[in-house]
Design an enzyme around this catalytic site. Structure first.
Site, PDB file in Angstrom:
ATOM      1  N   THR A 177       0.845  -1.193   0.000  1.00 22.82           N
ATOM      2  CA  THR A 177       0.000   0.000   0.000  1.00 22.82           C
ATOM      3  C   THR A 177       0.879   1.241   0.000  1.00 22.82           C
ATOM      4  O   THR A 177       1.727   1.410   0.879  1.00 22.82           O
ATOM      5  CB  THR A 177      -0.906   0.040   1.248  1.00 22.82           C
ATOM      6  N   GLU A 186      -3.950   4.736   2.479  1.00 23.77           N
ATOM      7  CA  GLU A 186      -3.079   3.727   1.889  1.00 23.77           C
ATOM      8  C   GLU A 186      -3.734   3.182   0.636  1.00 23.77           C
ATOM      9  O   GLU A 186      -4.871   2.729   0.668  1.00 23.77           O
ATOM     10  CB  GLU A 186      -2.861   2.576   2.870  1.00 23.77           C
TER      11      GLU A 186
HETATM   12  P1  ADP Z   1       5.180   0.923   3.410  1.00 24.73           P
HETATM   13  O1  ADP Z   1       4.951   0.536   4.826  1.00 24.73           O
HETATM   14  O2  ADP Z   1       6.450   1.707   3.216  1.00 24.73           O
HETATM   15  O3  ADP Z   1       3.993   1.622   2.816  1.00 24.73           O
HETATM   16  P2  ADP Z   1       4.377  -1.425   1.893  1.00 24.73           P
HETATM   17  O4  ADP Z   1       4.746  -2.835   2.236  1.00 24.73           O
HETATM   18  O5  ADP Z   1       2.958  -1.020   2.152  1.00 24.73           O
HETATM   19  O6  ADP Z   1       5.410  -0.464   2.626  1.00 24.73           O
HETATM   20  O7  ADP Z   1       4.733  -1.200   0.356  1.00 24.73           O
HETATM   21  C1  ADP Z   1       4.352   0.011  -0.269  1.00 24.73           C
HETATM   22  C2  ADP Z   1       5.296   0.433  -1.358  1.00 24.73           C
HETATM   23  O8  ADP Z   1       5.426  -0.596  -2.336  1.00 24.73           O
HETATM   24  C3  ADP Z   1       4.772   1.645  -2.117  1.00 24.73           C
HETATM   25  O9  ADP Z   1       5.177   2.867  -1.506  1.00 24.73           O
HETATM   26  C4  ADP Z   1       5.385   1.473  -3.500  1.00 24.73           C
HETATM   27  O10 ADP Z   1       6.639   2.134  -3.568  1.00 24.73           O
HETATM   28  C5  ADP Z   1       5.574  -0.034  -3.623  1.00 24.73           C
HETATM   29  N1  ADP Z   1       4.586  -0.724  -4.484  1.00 24.73           N
HETATM   30  C6  ADP Z   1       4.922  -1.670  -5.411  1.00 24.73           C
HETATM   31  N2  ADP Z   1       3.848  -2.151  -6.031  1.00 24.73           N
HETATM   32  C7  ADP Z   1       2.771  -1.505  -5.498  1.00 24.73           C
HETATM   33  C8  ADP Z   1       1.349  -1.581  -5.760  1.00 24.73           C
HETATM   34  N3  ADP Z   1       0.837  -2.428  -6.690  1.00 24.73           N
HETATM   35  N4  ADP Z   1       0.524  -0.774  -5.033  1.00 24.73           N
HETATM   36  C9  ADP Z   1       1.039   0.064  -4.108  1.00 24.73           C
HETATM   37  N5  ADP Z   1       2.362   0.182  -3.825  1.00 24.73           N
HETATM   38  C10 ADP Z   1       3.238  -0.598  -4.500  1.00 24.73           C
HETATM   39 MG    MG Z   2       1.975   0.848   2.962  1.00 28.85          MG
END
Ligand code: ADP
Ligand code: MG
Length: 147
Positions: free
Chosen positions: A26, A78
């Site tokens: 997300t 998110e």
């Molecule tokens: P965080 O806690 O940093 O948000 P996440 O595990 O939720 O980590 O991963 C989010 C990140 O993954 C996004 O900021 C983006 O850079 C990357 N990402 C890759 N593919 C997707 C997708 N299909 N939808 C949303 N984010 C994605």
């Molecule tokens: Mg996230």
């Protein structure tokens, strides 16, 4: 909340709680973006469209709210985009339009229950976005469209 609702801002690091490990990354907005929401914004899960920088417009589901499962102290927006990206896009500009409302915030008894609900949300989002009225919003001027 009046829909569609448009939101734009930089993608920042989230809470590092491993959404990716759940198979559902997300993209999180910076606090300023979240704080720009109207005070009476209805929390819950929305479906709509998303665009990273000047890329294609994809389907998305977005969670707006307090996320009870993780007992967040902070409101968050998110966005899970229904596309496989080759790399992360932290620092990119993310535009989203919230087109429709799927459900309110819920508590989950287990991680499995949470994952099952996310899968259901994604399917419901896809079904709703196939409707003509939702398809029209994909072409909205809010998004940049290359000719
Ligand atoms: P965080 O806690 O940093 O948000 P996440 O595990 O939720 O980590 O991963 C989010 C990140 O993954 C996004 O900021 C983006 O850079 C990357 N990402 C890759 N593919 C997707 C997708 N299909 N939808 C949303 N984010 C994605
Ligand atoms: Mg996230």
């Amino acid at each position: 909340t009046l829909l569609p609702f448009f939101l734009e801002g930089e993608v920042v690091k989230g809470f590092g709680r491993g959404s990716k490990d759940l198979g559902c990354p997300t993209a999180n907005y910076a606090l300023e973006v979240v704080q720009s929401l109207p005070k009476d914004f209805v929390p819950g899960v929305y479906y709509g469209w998303a665009q990273v920088d000047d890329g294609p417009v994809y389907e998305m589901v977005a969670n707006v709210g307090w996320c009870p499962f993780y007992q967040n102290k902070q409101m968050s927006v998110e966005t899970h985009i229904m596309n496989e990206f080759n790399s992360d896009f932290y620092g990119s500009n993310l535009k989203i339009s919230l087109v429709g409302y799927l459900r309110g915030e819920m508590n989950f008894d287990s991680l499995d229950a949470l994952i099952a609900q996310i899968k259901q949300d994604i399917q419901n989002a896809k079904d709703n976005l196939n409707q003509t009225s939702a398809q029209k919003l994909k072409e909205h001027n809010f998004f940049s469209h290359k000719q």
